[in-house]
Design an enzyme around this catalytic site. Sequence first.
Site, PDB file in Angstrom:
ATOM      1  N   HIS A   1      -3.673   5.881   3.551  1.00 40.00           N
ATOM      2  CA  HIS A   1      -4.467   4.722   3.141  1.00 40.00           C
ATOM      3  C   HIS A   1      -3.936   3.424   3.728  1.00 40.00           C
ATOM      4  O   HIS A   1      -4.684   2.611   4.280  1.00 40.00           O
ATOM      5  CB  HIS A   1      -4.504   4.638   1.617  1.00 40.00           C
ATOM      6  CG  HIS A   1      -5.449   3.614   1.095  1.00 40.00           C
ATOM      7  ND1 HIS A   1      -5.090   2.300   0.904  1.00 40.00           N
ATOM      8  CD2 HIS A   1      -6.752   3.709   0.742  1.00 40.00           C
ATOM      9  CE1 HIS A   1      -6.128   1.634   0.444  1.00 40.00           C
ATOM     10  NE2 HIS A   1      -7.150   2.461   0.339  1.00 40.00           N
TER      11      HIS A   1
ATOM     12  N   ASP B   1       0.843  -1.193   0.000  1.00 38.53           N
ATOM     13  CA  ASP B   1       0.000   0.000   0.000  1.00 38.53           C
ATOM     14  C   ASP B   1       0.882   1.248   0.000  1.00 38.53           C
ATOM     15  O   ASP B   1       1.979   1.227  -0.555  1.00 38.53           O
ATOM     16  CB  ASP B   1      -0.918  -0.044   1.233  1.00 38.53           C
ATOM     17  CG  ASP B   1      -2.270   0.602   0.979  1.00 38.53           C
ATOM     18  OD1 ASP B   1      -2.295   1.827   0.759  1.00 38.53           O
ATOM     19  OD2 ASP B   1      -3.297  -0.105   1.010  1.00 38.53           O
TER      20      ASP B   1
ATOM     21  N   SER C   1     -11.406  -1.262  -0.392  1.00 40.00           N
ATOM     22  CA  SER C   1     -10.122  -1.135   0.305  1.00 40.00           C
ATOM     23  C   SER C   1     -10.269  -1.392   1.787  1.00 40.00           C
ATOM     24  O   SER C   1      -9.370  -1.914   2.435  1.00 40.00           O
ATOM     25  CB  SER C   1      -9.551   0.276   0.134  1.00 40.00           C
ATOM     26  OG  SER C   1      -8.941   0.452  -1.089  1.00 40.00           O
TER      27      SER C   1
END
Length: 400
Positions: free
Chosen positions: A192, A160, A345
């Site tokens: 994120h 990520d 996600s």
Amino acid sequence: MKFSQSLIALAACFLPLIAAAPVEAQHAKIRSPRAQDIIPDSYIVVFNKGVNDADIESEFSSVSRILSKRRSAHKGVGHKYNITGFKGYQIETDTGSIGEIAASPLVAWIEMDGKVQANALETRSGATWGLGRISHKATGSNSYIYDGSAGSGSTVYVLDTGIYIEHSEFEGRAKWGANYISGSPDTDENGHGTHCAGTIAGATYGVASKANLVAVKVLDRDGFGATSATIAGINFVGQNGKDGKSVISMSLRGHYSAAVNSAVESTVSNGVTIVVAAGNDGDDASNYSPASAKNAITVGSVDSTDTRASSSNYGSVVDIFAPGVNVKSASIGGKSAFSIKSGTSMATPHVAGLAAYLIGLGGLSSPAAIASKIASIGTKGSVKDPKGSVNLIAYNGNGA
């Protein structure tokens, strides 16, 4: 086994590529996956299965001669991939050189490299319902029921934007593994990856709160990277992960890529469980990678009423759904900061955490066994509007 303010959120968008006509004309081995962006003069070269190390070294010598002969100003060979069942490399070069490289009998195929893009995600204050959902058969609970082993002994590699490892949620269990973004610091500049890691193994909001976390950075502060770097991240886990004890969480997606799928499938065959996002396109997930990789666990998103999120991809390659709307987890705003995000996600780390949790319970020694267990204990028949997907919601087997 078988996603703007964009579409509520995926981690990222692989956008592999449209090959230039001259390259395609030079050699049939050069593939041009669907794409909207390309990285000029960058390619992923995949060797035939069974090629040995001596032949690979000889091939690199041959490539050096080709580049020297053509006096190429490009960087040349970059990432090298050495996964059992998937060997190859990334190279920056001109179209003439790649045509010569494609002619080698050791080369199975070549894909043009593609950009990876992370979309901005919505944030707001909200409830914590995801853990309650995966530990109960019915909706509506905010309590999390789990075994005290809580993923102990397992390691989850988060491919990520990185992880803010100093966050209090991680209690020292998060560390840095690898960074494939040139010039980027070893921290999460986007948020994120940290949010995903918190859902996987955070002390408060994590499914497997005793699991270890390893940051593998394949996206930069703006959420951009390359397909080749993502494969390099998978390769890192293949080289460093412990068979039967390691999980990869990939909250990212792109158009179908044979190279990405092959790397995923080979790594799973070598003993690493891989959990991937279905994508946030409101489309058939079989059109995307790594969602379409055969032995990855592909995750769709539901909201707190068990309704499939309208943006969640769907179809036969989706293996399970998990909470993915208004999910609270760690953020990069400070050591105790949190945020609310939505998308497949956010659903994916629930299942990556569940895989780590099941490893911690013991008795499951292979990715196939873990995937089978997740499927067998999942809550059946509760997803509203599954749209051709399996009707199954992730469940840890504990609450009523």
